[in-house]
Write a protein that holds these residues in place. Structure first.
Motif, PDB file in Angstrom:
ATOM      1  N   ALA B  77      47.979  27.453 -16.499  1.00 11.47           N
ATOM      2  CA  ALA B  77      47.309  25.927 -16.927  1.00 11.47           C
ATOM      3  C   ALA B  77      48.641  24.991 -16.700  1.00 11.47           C
ATOM      4  N   ALA B  78      49.073  24.787 -15.578  1.00 13.08           N
ATOM      5  CA  ALA B  78      50.168  23.897 -15.085  1.00 13.08           C
ATOM      6  C   ALA B  78      49.048  22.857 -14.252  1.00 13.08           C
ATOM      7  N   ARG B  79      49.625  21.542 -14.348  1.00  7.36           N
ATOM      8  CA  ARG B  79      49.031  20.650 -13.447  1.00  7.36           C
ATOM      9  C   ARG B  79      49.861  20.545 -12.171  1.00  7.36           C
ATOM     10  N   GLY B 136      54.191  22.811 -10.326  1.00  6.40           N
ATOM     11  CA  GLY B 136      53.356  22.079 -11.296  1.00  6.40           C
ATOM     12  C   GLY B 136      53.977  21.505 -12.634  1.00  6.40           C
ATOM     13  N   GLN B 137      53.543  21.029 -13.258  1.00  2.71           N
ATOM     14  CA  GLN B 137      54.032  20.899 -14.903  1.00  2.71           C
ATOM     15  C   GLN B 137      53.007  21.044 -15.697  1.00  2.71           C
ATOM     16  N   LEU B 138      53.505  21.534 -16.959  1.00  4.37           N
ATOM     17  CA  LEU B 138      52.888  22.095 -17.986  1.00  4.37           C
ATOM     18  C   LEU B 138      52.345  20.692 -18.990  1.00  4.37           C
ATOM     19  N   ALA B 143      52.689  26.828 -21.375  1.00  2.47           N
ATOM     20  CA  ALA B 143      52.164  27.635 -20.424  1.00  2.47           C
ATOM     21  C   ALA B 143      51.179  28.651 -20.997  1.00  2.47           C
ATOM     22  N   LEU B 144      50.189  29.031 -20.284  1.00  2.00           N
ATOM     23  CA  LEU B 144      49.423  30.168 -20.555  1.00  2.00           C
ATOM     24  C   LEU B 144      50.313  31.610 -19.558  1.00  2.00           C
ATOM     25  N   VAL B 176      42.077  25.084 -11.386  1.00  3.59           N
ATOM     26  CA  VAL B 176      42.985  24.118 -12.094  1.00  3.59           C
ATOM     27  C   VAL B 176      42.272  23.506 -13.019  1.00  3.59           C
ATOM     28  N   ARG B 177      41.234  22.799 -12.762  1.00  2.55           N
ATOM     29  CA  ARG B 177      40.703  21.790 -13.564  1.00  2.55           C
ATOM     30  C   ARG B 177      39.973  22.504 -15.027  1.00  2.55           C
ATOM     31  N   GLU B 178      39.369  24.012 -14.620  1.00  5.63           N
ATOM     32  CA  GLU B 178      38.882  24.669 -15.462  1.00  5.63           C
ATOM     33  C   GLU B 178      39.973  25.389 -16.517  1.00  5.63           C
ATOM     34  N   ALA B 179      41.357  25.642 -16.062  1.00 10.86           N
ATOM     35  CA  ALA B 179      41.978  25.962 -16.863  1.00 10.86           C
ATOM     36  C   ALA B 179      42.833  25.051 -17.724  1.00 10.86           C
ATOM     37  N   LEU B 180      42.819  23.918 -17.136  1.00 11.51           N
ATOM     38  CA  LEU B 180      43.426  22.797 -18.200  1.00 11.51           C
ATOM     39  C   LEU B 180      42.443  22.234 -19.076  1.00 11.51           C
TER      40      LEU B 180
END
Lengths: 305, 305
Positions: B77-79, B136-138, B143-144, B176-180
């Protein structure tokens, strides 16, 4: 062998306050304490190109793969924080090679307080490939770039040049502490490290800075290894030729404003000698002085990728 | 060819406020705005192992090399912020290969706002090797990890599984978008992405969490590609076998507390379907229900590195 190797590696890695999540998850999590810009560099080295596995101490190969990245951080005056190590290992002896490489990587990482933040390890039928990405952080003085040299700046170098392949390329100490110390106490306009060749890397500074450099060839500190290579040269290559073009010296080239250079050379604040080998000039290109006081162009030479 | 290629690349890369110093110096300088922990992941992919260059669209090979790293960031779940790309190119057609690879890398980087922060490019006599490190950045939710699943959590997955090698492995969109989005609006206890195989990657979650999982095999969303492979299978491999073990689906496996799972499955907040395929249980290992209501052990299978 990845699972077995990861088990070994997790056992080797001491906990570090900067590494919130280490190897074993999808990614590593790193705590970067201050809000300073990050510096990132990456080098990929291959058996048969950058080293010869069957003729080398594998620990030194691993050490070098990390050290060249730290040398790049040094060239920016960045403090090393972390590194990510990826290996494509030949199937035969994969585990043994991986362990030996890390036996060179781990002590150097420890010496420079570099957190090993995971990576990727696999086997294949090809030769060994090592890819290391290193992350550092700038001090409040910012980055030393290649592009800041100005005409009139002194051209100063650390250490000695040439003949690195006789041993120095495996043994060198990346100039991290030296770069940070110099950047903290003197004005430095530009810097790079010598990986491809003193003259070629110097030309990267002059190209990026839009200026040139006039070299005093007699002042260049030539290593004993370069002299030794020249003595046994079949084609008349001189020690100075080696110093100018061999590369892998991993010393610093610095552009220093004249008054700071004077103080710097008087102080000699480092364990390694600092030597002025010329002056940055307005006219693009590299130059040497001729006997009649004119200038002759010096063609940059070194390792072309 | 490195100089020529770097010139091309510098021309391709648009300026980005996060990239203070781009390719062309000893390292790149990256501005990371907030004081959140960094997430780092790295994947090295090789011709003959992870792809076959002579049978593939080179743009898709480049795209995949970046996409698998973004999938790892998604699993935490990092951007995504930045990536460093290193290439060891076969001498023949080196420039052409490098350019095609980047024609796949650049649009994906743009889509996910990933700054390309340099790397290392060289040629050699070996096969193509691509090593990408992504940073990436949390978010403030942290973090997951793989290690947070608890007995009673619902086992939820995105998308469909199996038969990726028929095309999905080159075309997938990293989640990525889904996890965020999921991490922002639901409690998620653990997550990973499916690279090696649904059952094998699930076992990473159960191993790291010190629990097990009971799978409802009938609920697993099997892809059309898996069904197609099963139809033409010479050895009786079923579509479900493919779904459990093929890997490279790059979907998410999630451990979701029961009440959040109920809401999540009712909401279906993503463009991709979310499916509950089982429950995390106290007993270690993977399990399925037998016809008599007992449990049978399911051996995790997938790609072993």
């Amino acid at each position: 062998m990845e699972a077995e190797f990861l088990k070994w590696l997790r056992w080797q890695l001491p906990p570090h306050p900067r590494l919130l999540v280490g190897p074993g998850d999808d990614a590593a999590v790193l705590q970067i304490a201050r809000q300073a810009p990050c510096v990132i560099t990456s080098d990929m080295v291959n058996d048969g190109v950058d080293f010869h596995l069957d003729q080398s101490d594998w620990r030194l190969v691993g050490r070098k793969a990390l050290a060249i990245n730290l040398s790049d951080l040094a060239a920016m005056a960045a403090r090393p924080l972390a590194a990510v190590v990826s290996l494509s290992l030949p199937r035969r002896q994969a585990m043994e090679i991986a362990v030996r490489l890390y036996e060179g990587i781990l002590p150097l990482a420890d010496e420079f307080d570099v957190v090993l933040a995971g990576g990727d390890t696999g086997t294949w039928t090809g030769p060994l490939v090592i890819s290391i990405t290193a992350i550092g952080q700038l001090t409040e003085r910012g980055a030393l770039l290649r592009s800041g040299a100005r005409p009139g700046d002194a051209l100063v170098v650390t250490g000695h040049f040439g003949g690195s392949r006789l041993g120095h390329h495996f043994q060198f100490t990346p100039r991290v502490r030296e770069a940070l110390a110099l950047h903290a106490h003197y004005r430095i306009h530009a810097a790079t490290d010598v990986s491809d060749g003193l003259s070629l890397d110097l030309s990267h500074i002059t190209d990026e800075s839009g200026c040139g450099a006039l070299l005093e060839l007699g002042a260049i500190p030539v290593s004993a290894a370069a002299a030794s290579l020249a003595q046994n040269s079949p084609d008349g290559t001189t020690a100075l030729d080696h110093a100018l073009a061999d590369g892998e010296d991993f010393e610093l080239i610095l552009a220093v404003p004249a008054e700071d250079a004077e103080r710097l050379l008087r102080d000699q604040p480092l364990d390694v000698p600092l030597t002025r080998i010329g002056t940055f000039v307005a006219e693009p290109g590299l130059w040497t002085e001729t006997a009649d006081g004119g200038r002759a162009r010096l063609e940059p030479r070194g390792y072309e990728h």
